[in-house]
Motif scaffolding. Structure first.
Motif, PDB file in Angstrom:
ATOM      1  N   ASN A 172     -10.937   4.457  -3.465  1.00  0.00           N
ATOM      2  CA  ASN A 172     -10.998   3.935  -2.101  1.00  0.00           C
ATOM      3  C   ASN A 172     -10.874   2.421  -2.201  1.00  0.00           C
ATOM      4  O   ASN A 172     -11.851   1.708  -2.430  1.00  0.00           O
ATOM      5  N   SER A 174     -10.199   0.186   0.013  1.00  0.00           N
ATOM      6  CA  SER A 174     -10.850  -0.564   1.092  1.00  0.00           C
ATOM      7  C   SER A 174     -12.296  -0.877   0.739  1.00  0.00           C
ATOM      8  O   SER A 174     -12.744  -2.021   0.860  1.00  0.00           O
ATOM      9  N   ASN A 175     -13.048   0.126   0.283  1.00  0.00           N
ATOM     10  CA  ASN A 175     -14.450  -0.094  -0.085  1.00  0.00           C
ATOM     11  C   ASN A 175     -14.564  -0.982  -1.310  1.00  0.00           C
ATOM     12  O   ASN A 175     -15.454  -1.836  -1.400  1.00  0.00           O
ATOM     13  N   SER A 185     -14.198  -8.937   4.639  1.00  0.00           N
ATOM     14  CA  SER A 185     -12.969  -8.151   4.680  1.00  0.00           C
ATOM     15  C   SER A 185     -11.798  -9.033   4.278  1.00  0.00           C
ATOM     16  O   SER A 185     -11.906 -10.256   4.263  1.00  0.00           O
ATOM     17  N   SER A 224      -7.916  -0.949   5.700  1.00  0.00           N
ATOM     18  CA  SER A 224      -8.618  -0.199   6.730  1.00  0.00           C
ATOM     19  C   SER A 224      -7.894   1.119   6.921  1.00  0.00           C
ATOM     20  O   SER A 224      -7.011   1.482   6.151  1.00  0.00           O
ATOM     21  N   ASN A 225      -8.255   1.831   7.982  1.00  0.00           N
ATOM     22  CA  ASN A 225      -7.618   3.117   8.251  1.00  0.00           C
ATOM     23  C   ASN A 225      -6.312   2.914   9.024  1.00  0.00           C
ATOM     24  O   ASN A 225      -6.066   3.503  10.056  1.00  0.00           O
ATOM     25  N   GLU A 251      -7.836   3.263   3.032  1.00  0.00           N
ATOM     26  CA  GLU A 251      -9.138   3.903   3.263  1.00  0.00           C
ATOM     27  C   GLU A 251      -9.103   5.365   2.879  1.00  0.00           C
ATOM     28  O   GLU A 251     -10.017   5.871   2.237  1.00  0.00           O
ATOM     29  N   THR A 252      -8.032   6.069   3.236  1.00  0.00           N
ATOM     30  CA  THR A 252      -7.921   7.492   2.904  1.00  0.00           C
ATOM     31  C   THR A 252      -7.178   7.731   1.597  1.00  0.00           C
ATOM     32  O   THR A 252      -7.212   8.829   1.051  1.00  0.00           O
TER      33      THR A 252
END
Length: 802
Positions: A172, A174-175, A185, A224-225, A251-252
């Motif tokens: 992931n 993003s994390n 961010s 992000s998503n 993110e996904t």
């Protein structure tokens, strides 16, 4: 009175003091901003050898505080010789937007790179930047490995941790970025690379790739998503261009990539092909349009669809001969390796030209793959060396207390304890298979006289080909002088031990096989045609095969006194006795056995049957006397009609060998005089033919019902003809089903069969030298003439002067 600036400063009011201090700081800051880039540039150039072991040259570095932009002009990193450029660029620019810091976001509003140049040189496992990596690695210090006293419990603990973590080991980005930036961010916009060139050379194999006009465009990277859109384009100096479009969600971790590779020159693969092929030249183009959708955490579970094609492939052998392919198209509907699910829309092969040459020391493929065997030997040696190294490592492992050894043992133990999953069954479907315009030549130089035979117009077609259920594939091809072969196969790819195969050879000119006849018997073949039909049922490798051989007008020359044949066979007298009054030899060869038996040979059985038959009849004087008494002088003639006609069966689309042979001899007259035109007019009594065809149709339907067969071959047709008209079971069947046959429909079918006969006869005769559409015509008589026709069904020949 002296002027004291310090007393004056302290006498000012506080707000003026603040403004002065602020002004001084701004001046210092702007001065530092102006001076710092020059200092950094000078420092890098002067200390580049200490930092990376290479000379570095930079034209200019600038920093704009108003736009928060860092710019670098013309940076070059040189090779070890200090003169040759290794990597560099014309212009680099990065811009930050500090206003986003108020919303806890680091915003890079632009990254721009122009004129990137890089030259990567590989020699074995070394690259022209390996020294840089070693230099950087040497500057890093690592703590000494601590001794572990209780290694076995630690190994178990690490293995358990690794096993548990493997279950949830996902990416992931993003994390990860958010954690690395301590909760901030990150946003990156407008990434662009323009007018770049990248060169890759492999000195060991002599290959070179050059990417021209390399460009990369990323409007924004979203942590992000939201999908990040990446576009890549480049050209290859040797031909071809590449376009890549990538959508990626950080993110996904889902992605979608579209790859378009067009007119890519395969000649660049030549240096690598030398490792496993011995050849003179190779060329061709590759086109790829693929769409891949998946997740970076499970790349093997990605879905692939698209189209792949090869054009103008030519492999030139060391002998100067070539193997070529005009075009190969593969349409992929879906391919998922994890699910073992492969769905192919179509495979179309167009214009293959290949050959197979046999020599006493091997074949042309042995020469082509000669270097492969040497490479295999080297790989085996390398594999042995690796195995020896591994064995030493394993032996030494228990005495090595290092953390690396413990981790390796833990990983091995976790891998051993991992439960094995059952292999997924392969799901495969090919909707359409088509091979067309293909030619193959077989050459045999192992005989006393070299043999060469060309098979042309090879066509392979099949639909709904899958792995588990039986499917059908048809093969058709043409032989020289009007011959043909047809193969019909039905079976499942997953079980090659069970299948049905039907082979039909028609009008095969035997003169082409004189080198084999001369080699094995000492006799050259001077004339003759062969028809062969073979119906094969294979069940768990047990074969039950029915074969019929029909040879017409075969003749051999005098035996060569200077040869020592493998078989001592009196060919002339044997063939004379075998021929019937119509100059035909016909016999059946049943074949049964197990294909896995090493003693089983299909061809050997048929050849041995023919030789035994020739020997048997040749040494039987009673047979000789009986044959002469029964056939008389007619044994030497041709009973296919009068001199100006060729008898036919109006209920059969195909022809026998003797019909082709006589028609071929008759058409030779038009090749002697270009003013002559020959017309073959097909005639038969329409009423009698329809009546006979009604009976034949009823017998055919009766045979299908009795045998349960949906498709019939030539051997089935013979059994249908052999059914007696007075057979009680057939009579009963005909009484019930006769009314189902409409006379008008039967007549249309008869005339359609006549058209097919015309096409087949014309196709064969036009293959003779000197025969053209202008001097040859094959037609059917008008319907009114067919109604009143009283002679035997035949092609009547008419000659005209053009």
């Amino acid at each position: 009175m002296k002027y004291n600036p310090f007393k004056l400063f302290w006498s000012l009011k506080k707000r003026y003091k603040f403004l002065i201090i602020l002004g001084i700081l701004v001046v210092i800051l702007f001065s530092a901003i102006k001076v710092a880039p020059s200092f950094v540039r000078s420092y890098i150039e002067e200390h580049s050898q200490e930092l990376i072991g290479r000379n570095v040259k930079i034209s200019d570095i600038s920093l704009s505080l108003s736009s928060f932009t860092l710019s670098i002009d013309s940076l070059t990193v040189f090779e070890q010789d200090g003169k040759t450029p290794f990597v560099g660029f014309e212009e680099f620019r990065i811009n930050l937007d500090p206003s986003h810091l108020l919303s806890k976001e680091i915003c890079v509003s632009e990254i721009y790179l122009k004129g990137l140049y890089a030259q990567v040189i590989q020699n074995g496992d070394q690259f022209n930047f390996s020294d840089i990596l070693q230099k950087v690695a040497a500057t890093d210090t690592t703590a000494a490995d601590s001794n572990v006293t209780e290694s076995a419990p630690v190994i178990d603990t690490i293995a358990a941790v690794q096993t548990d973590s493997a279950k949830s080991d996902t990416i992931n980005i993003s994390n990860s970025v958010s954690e690395a930036l301590h909760g901030l961010s990150l946003a990156i916009d407008n990434i662009a690379i323009e007018k770049s060139n990248i060169i890759y050379k492999d000195q060991k194999v002599g290959s070179k790739f050059k990417l021209v006009d390399f460009s990369l465009l990323i409007p924004a990277i979203h942590f992000s998503n939201q999908d990040t859109d990446i576009g890549l384009t480049l050209k290859f100096a040797d031909g071809g261009d590449l376009n890549v479009k990538l959508l990626f969600n950080m993110e996904t971790s889902n992605f979608n990539v579209a790859v378009g590779l067009h007119k890519f020159s395969l000649a660049c693969a030549k240096p690598y092909m030398k490792d496993f092929l011995t050849y003179k030249d190779f060329g061709g183009n590759l086109d790829v349009d693929l769409d891949v959708t998946g997740n970076v955490n499970e790349p093997i579970n990605s879905d692939v669809k698209g189209h792949i094609s090869l054009d103008n492939i030519i492999l030139t052998e060391t002998s100067g001969k070539s193997i070529s392919l005009n075009r190969l198209d593969v349409g992929i509907a879906k391919a998922n390796i994890n699910d073992m699910d492969i769905r192919v829309d179509s495979v179309v092969v167009d214009g293959v030209n290949a050959h197979f040459d046999m020599f006493k020391k091997g074949t042309n493929f042995d020469v082509l793959l000669k270097s492969n065997s040497n490479a295999a030997s080297e790989n085996d040696s390398a594999s042995t060396a690796v195995d020896m190294t591994d064995s030493v490592t394993v032996a030494d492992a228990p005495t090595d207390p290092s953390a690396a050894a413990i981790t390796a043992q833990a990983a091995a133990k976790a891998e051993e304890e991992k439960p094995t999953e059952a292999a997924k069954p392969l799901k495969f479907m090919l909707n359409k298979l088509l091979v067309k315009n293909t030619n193959f030549t077989a050459n045999d130089a192992t005989l006393k006289t070299p043999f060469s035979f060309n098979v042309s117009n090879i066509t392979v077609s099949g639909n709904n080909i899958n792995f588990d259920t039986p499917c059908s594939v048809n093969v058709n091809a043409s032989f020289p002088d009007g011959g043909s072969v047809s193969v019909k196969y039905k079976g499942a790819i997953s079980d090659m031990s069970t299948m049905d195969a039907y082979i039909s050879v028609k009008n095969l000119a035997l003169k082409h096989f004189t080198p084999y006849s001369h080699h094995f018997t000492g006799y050259p073949i001077s004339a003759g045609t062969l028809a062969f039909a073979s119906d094969n049922k294979i069940n768990k490798y047990e074969i039950d095969s029915k074969n019929t051989i029909d040879i017409y007008n075969i003749d051999v020359g005098d035996k060569d006194p200077n040869t020592d044949p493998e078989f001592t066979v009196p060919m002339k007298i044997g063939l004379y006795i075998l021929k019937d009054k119509d100059d035909k030899i016909q016999f059946d060869v049943p074949v049964k056995g197990n294909l896995q038996d090493p003693e089983f040979s299909y061809g050997k059985i048929i050849w041995k049957t023919v030789m035994n038959l020739l020997i048997k009849v040749a040494v039987s004087p009673l047979k000789l006397v009986g044959n002469l008494a029964n056939s008389g002088a007619g044994a030497l003639g041709i009973n296919t009609g009068k001199n100006d006609e060729v008898l036919i069966d109006p209920m059969n689309v195909s022809f026998e060998s003797e019909q082709f042979d006589k028609a071929g001899k008759m058409v030779q007259s038009v090749t002697a005089d270009p003013k002559l035109k020959m017309t073959f007019v097909q005639s038969f009594n329409l009423k009698k033919t329809v009546d006979a065809f009604r009976t034949r149709k009823l017998k055919t339907d009766f045979y299908r019902e009795k045998t349960g067969k949906s498709t019939l071959n030539e051997l089935d047709e013979r059994e249908i003809i052999a059914i007696e008209d007075k057979d009680s079971l057939f009579v009963a069947y005909a009484q019930v089903h006769s009314k189902d046959l409409n006379r008008t429909a039967l007549e249309k079918e008869i005339l359609a069969m006549a058209d097919k006969r015309n096409q087949e006869m014309l196709k064969v005769l036009q293959q003779q030298k000197g025969v053209t559409k202008k001097n040859l015509q094959v037609i059917t008589a008008p319907r009114k003439d067919l109604v009143n026709y009283k002679g035997k069904p035949a092609y009547k020949v008419q000659l005209d002067v053009q």
